[in-house]
Design a protein around this motif. Structure first.
Motif, short mmCIF file in Angstrom:
data_model
loop_
_atom_site.label_atom_id
_atom_site.label_comp_id
_atom_site.label_asym_id
_atom_site.label_seq_id
_atom_site.Cartn_x
_atom_site.Cartn_y
_atom_site.Cartn_z
N LEU A 170 22.40 19.73 29.19
CA LEU A 170 22.90 21.10 28.98
C LEU A 170 21.96 22.11 29.63
O LEU A 170 22.41 23.05 30.31
CB LEU A 170 23.02 21.37 27.48
CG LEU A 170 23.62 22.73 27.08
CD1 LEU A 170 24.39 22.59 25.77
CD2 LEU A 170 22.55 23.81 26.92
N ARG A 174 22.60 24.61 32.88
CA ARG A 174 22.41 26.06 32.75
C ARG A 174 21.59 26.63 33.90
O ARG A 174 21.94 27.66 34.48
CB ARG A 174 21.73 26.39 31.42
CG ARG A 174 21.32 27.85 31.31
CD ARG A 174 20.59 28.12 30.01
NE ARG A 174 19.90 29.40 30.06
CZ ARG A 174 20.50 30.58 29.90
NH1 ARG A 174 21.80 30.64 29.72
NH2 ARG A 174 19.80 31.70 29.97
N VAL A 200 22.29 18.91 21.30
CA VAL A 200 23.04 19.90 22.08
C VAL A 200 23.23 21.19 21.31
O VAL A 200 23.00 22.29 21.84
CB VAL A 200 24.40 19.33 22.50
CG1 VAL A 200 25.29 20.43 23.09
CG2 VAL A 200 24.23 18.22 23.53
N GLN A 204 21.59 24.68 22.49
CA GLN A 204 22.47 25.79 22.85
C GLN A 204 22.13 27.03 22.01
O GLN A 204 22.07 28.15 22.52
CB GLN A 204 23.93 25.40 22.65
CG GLN A 204 24.91 26.34 23.31
CD GLN A 204 26.29 25.69 23.41
OE1 GLN A 204 26.63 24.78 22.66
NE2 GLN A 204 27.08 26.14 24.36
#
Length: 344
Positions: A170, A174, A200, A204
């Motif tokens: 992730l 990004r 995750v 996030q």
């Protein structure tokens, strides 16, 4: 011997060598490897440091001064660190000879550190081979997309953090290949994470909380054609105490890259090949394609020039409100009907 910058850092623990060449377009890795050499030098009592680079309108350093420095004894310490900065990565015939002569008989009181921001197989030669024989050559080749998660995971571990593979991916998605952005996010995570393995959801949440209005998303909003989001993000950045000069580096870089892509498209070049040359990730290519559809190539050149005006205003060299002019510029990038707002 050619090493990765990270391998060079590990090798420094066994002692300093007479010469180092650290080069490549991955600026963060070059800077950190060079900092590691400086730190190793300080740890061994080397406190005297000289820096040689091109000055004024000169395209190359003063090679005579560098050669004289090699021959002169240290004034204040038993040993000294001599740094040579070659942004283009090529010393030319005269510089190559000075470096090769140093390597043929390195002074006992000098450690030579050469850094370059540009490098390819064609940049090397007898001078870099001479450095490799007595010291080390570390090249920061671009990190490939499939290599980035491993790079992120190693950096997380170095900061005392753990994350599962999906969380690492992730973060990789990004930052889209921007190592500086990845390093900044990891530093934020080190401050905000509360122990345990990051999954995750936690990754996030922490990243989102740490960078609600960051400059990477700001430039994406402008290139994606989202004027309302541009205004909201700029207002958020300003409220959080950001300064215009701190935002302009990324803004100018993105505008210059898009202008270069626009020029390539205008001359009929293969845009896919240009994306590869610019190291634009597949996931980011649609953003640029949408941006290129909104404005012709000359207008992108105008946007770059206007960003330069914002920089002058922010530095007090020209009258105006830097925040207001920056907002008008990014709104013009996002919405063709707003182009007239960007006119001085």
């Amino acid at each position: 011997m050619e090493l990765k910058p990270e391998q060079l850092v590990a090798q420094l623990e066994s002692g300093l060598r007479p010469a180092y060449l650290i080069a490549g377009a991955e600026l963060l890795r070059v800077l950190e490897a060079a900092d590691a050499v400086r730190a190793a030098a300080r740890a061994q009592g080397i406190t005297e440091r000289e820096v040689h680079e091109a000055e004024g309108n000169a395209r190359e350093p003063d090679w005579n001064a560098l050669a004289a420095s090699f021959a002169a004894p240290s004034l204040f310490a038993a040993r000294r660190l001599v740094e040579l900065r070659l942004p283009g990565g090529k010393p030319g015939k005269e510089g190559a000879q000075v470096i090769a002569e140093f390597c043929a008989n390195p002074p006992a009181d000098v450690v030579l550190l050469i850094t370059a921001n540009d490098w390819s197989r064609q940049h090397g030669g007898a001078w870099s081979e001479a450095i490799a024989r007595i010291g080390a050559v570390a090249v920061a080749w671009p990190i490939k997309p499939h290599e980035l998660p491993d790079w992120i995971e190693r950096r997380l571990r170095a900061r005392g953090l753990r994350a599962d593979r999906d969380a690492v991916q992730l973060l990789a998605d990004r930052v889209e290949g921007n190592l500086l952005a990845a390093a900044q996010e990891i530093d934020k995570l080190a401050l905000l994470a509360d122990g345990g393995t990051l999954d995750v959801a936690r990754m996030q949440a922490v990243v989102a909380d740490a960078a609600r209005y960051d400059v990477f998303r700001l430039t994406d909003a402008a290139l994606n054609g989202q004027p309302a989001q541009v205004s909201r993000m700029l207002a958020g950045l300003r409220a959080e105490g950001e300064q215009v000069p701190g935002l302009l580096g990324m803004v100018i870089m993105e505008l210059q890259r898009t202008a270069q892509l626009a020029r390539a498209a205008a001359r009929g070049a293969n845009l896919a090949a240009e994306f590869r040359a610019q190291r634009v990730w597949d996931s980011k290519q649609p953003v640029y394609r949408r941006a290129l559809q909104r404005h012709p190539a000359p207008r992108w050149e105008g946007f770059v020039a206007e960003a330069g005006r914002v920089d002058r205003i922010a530095k007090g060299r020209e009258a105006g409100d830097a925040w207001q002019v920056l907002e008008r510029l990014l709104l013009a990038v996002a919405e063709p009907r707003a182009v007239r707002l960007a006119a001085p």
